[in-house]
Design a protein around this motif. Sequence first.
Motif, PDB file in Angstrom:
ATOM      1  N   GLY A  10       0.811  -1.205   0.000  1.00 43.24           N
ATOM      2  CA  GLY A  10       0.000   0.000   0.000  1.00 43.24           C
ATOM      3  C   GLY A  10       0.840   1.248   0.000  1.00 43.24           C
ATOM      4  O   GLY A  10       2.044   1.206  -0.268  1.00 43.24           O
ATOM      5  N   LEU A  11       0.183   2.360   0.320  1.00 42.89           N
ATOM      6  CA  LEU A  11       0.822   3.673   0.349  1.00 42.89           C
ATOM      7  C   LEU A  11       0.946   4.133   1.789  1.00 42.89           C
ATOM      8  O   LEU A  11      -0.019   4.044   2.566  1.00 42.89           O
ATOM      9  CB  LEU A  11      -0.029   4.658  -0.454  1.00 42.89           C
ATOM     10  N   VAL A  12       2.122   4.612   2.150  1.00 52.23           N
ATOM     11  CA  VAL A  12       2.361   5.078   3.510  1.00 52.23           C
ATOM     12  C   VAL A  12       3.303   6.269   3.460  1.00 52.23           C
ATOM     13  O   VAL A  12       4.115   6.387   2.523  1.00 52.23           O
ATOM     14  CB  VAL A  12       2.929   3.930   4.382  1.00 52.23           C
ATOM     15  N   GLN A  13       3.222   7.121   4.456  1.00 52.67           N
ATOM     16  CA  GLN A  13       4.139   8.251   4.532  1.00 52.67           C
ATOM     17  C   GLN A  13       5.478   7.798   5.108  1.00 52.67           C
ATOM     18  O   GLN A  13       5.549   6.808   5.850  1.00 52.67           O
ATOM     19  CB  GLN A  13       3.547   9.354   5.401  1.00 52.67           C
ATOM     20  N   ALA A  14       6.496   8.546   4.791  1.00 53.50           N
ATOM     21  CA  ALA A  14       7.823   8.267   5.346  1.00 53.50           C
ATOM     22  C   ALA A  14       7.751   8.237   6.865  1.00 53.50           C
ATOM     23  O   ALA A  14       7.081   9.079   7.484  1.00 53.50           O
ATOM     24  CB  ALA A  14       8.822   9.307   4.883  1.00 53.50           C
ATOM     25  N   GLY A  15       8.425   7.255   7.458  1.00 48.78           N
ATOM     26  CA  GLY A  15       8.389   7.060   8.899  1.00 48.78           C
ATOM     27  C   GLY A  15       7.302   6.108   9.358  1.00 48.78           C
ATOM     28  O   GLY A  15       7.286   5.698  10.524  1.00 48.78           O
ATOM     29  N   GLY A  16       6.400   5.769   8.465  1.00 41.29           N
ATOM     30  CA  GLY A  16       5.304   4.875   8.801  1.00 41.29           C
ATOM     31  C   GLY A  16       5.680   3.409   8.717  1.00 41.29           C
ATOM     32  O   GLY A  16       6.847   3.059   8.503  1.00 41.29           O
ATOM     33  N   SER A  17       4.667   2.565   8.875  1.00 38.17           N
ATOM     34  CA  SER A  17       4.878   1.118   8.918  1.00 38.17           C
ATOM     35  C   SER A  17       3.877   0.407   8.020  1.00 38.17           C
ATOM     36  O   SER A  17       2.762   0.889   7.798  1.00 38.17           O
ATOM     37  CB  SER A  17       4.696   0.595  10.347  1.00 38.17           C
ATOM     38  N   LEU A  18       4.306  -0.734   7.515  1.00 39.50           N
ATOM     39  CA  LEU A  18       3.443  -1.645   6.784  1.00 39.50           C
ATOM     40  C   LEU A  18       3.851  -3.066   7.128  1.00 39.50           C
ATOM     41  O   LEU A  18       5.014  -3.321   7.456  1.00 39.50           O
ATOM     42  CB  LEU A  18       3.581  -1.452   5.268  1.00 39.50           C
TER      43      LEU A  18
END
Length: 125
Positions: A10-18
């Motif tokens: 998916g799509l996530v912002q920098a610093g985020g998690s998946l």
Amino acid sequence: QVQLVESGGGLVQAGGSLKLSCAASGRTFRSDAVGWFRQAPGKDRAFVAGTWWIKENIYNATYGDSVKGRFTIWRHNAGNSVSLQMNSLKPQDTAVYYCAADREGALTQEGVDYWGQGTQVTVSS
């Protein structure tokens, strides 16, 4: 029919998690080397992380240098599934991520016996 089916991109912002997951079917994969590769646009496919069977429900894990300390891989479902927790994501982690299994245990691109269809991970800055 042997299959590796990925989920969780998916799509996530920098610093985020998946979290990515891969479920194997068609035969048991418990003693195979199973892991993840990724391919960014215009780049070669590269190793991300892998797991190697040691003994029943015990696996060793290794990581590519660019993801050490940020990604965690583990096997479950009697070794027939693998998950990848990706934390502190960076824009340079953007790629299609592929689950891979190798019966002989080398988990090199040339030695992989089965590939998943790939799942897109996009990290925005």
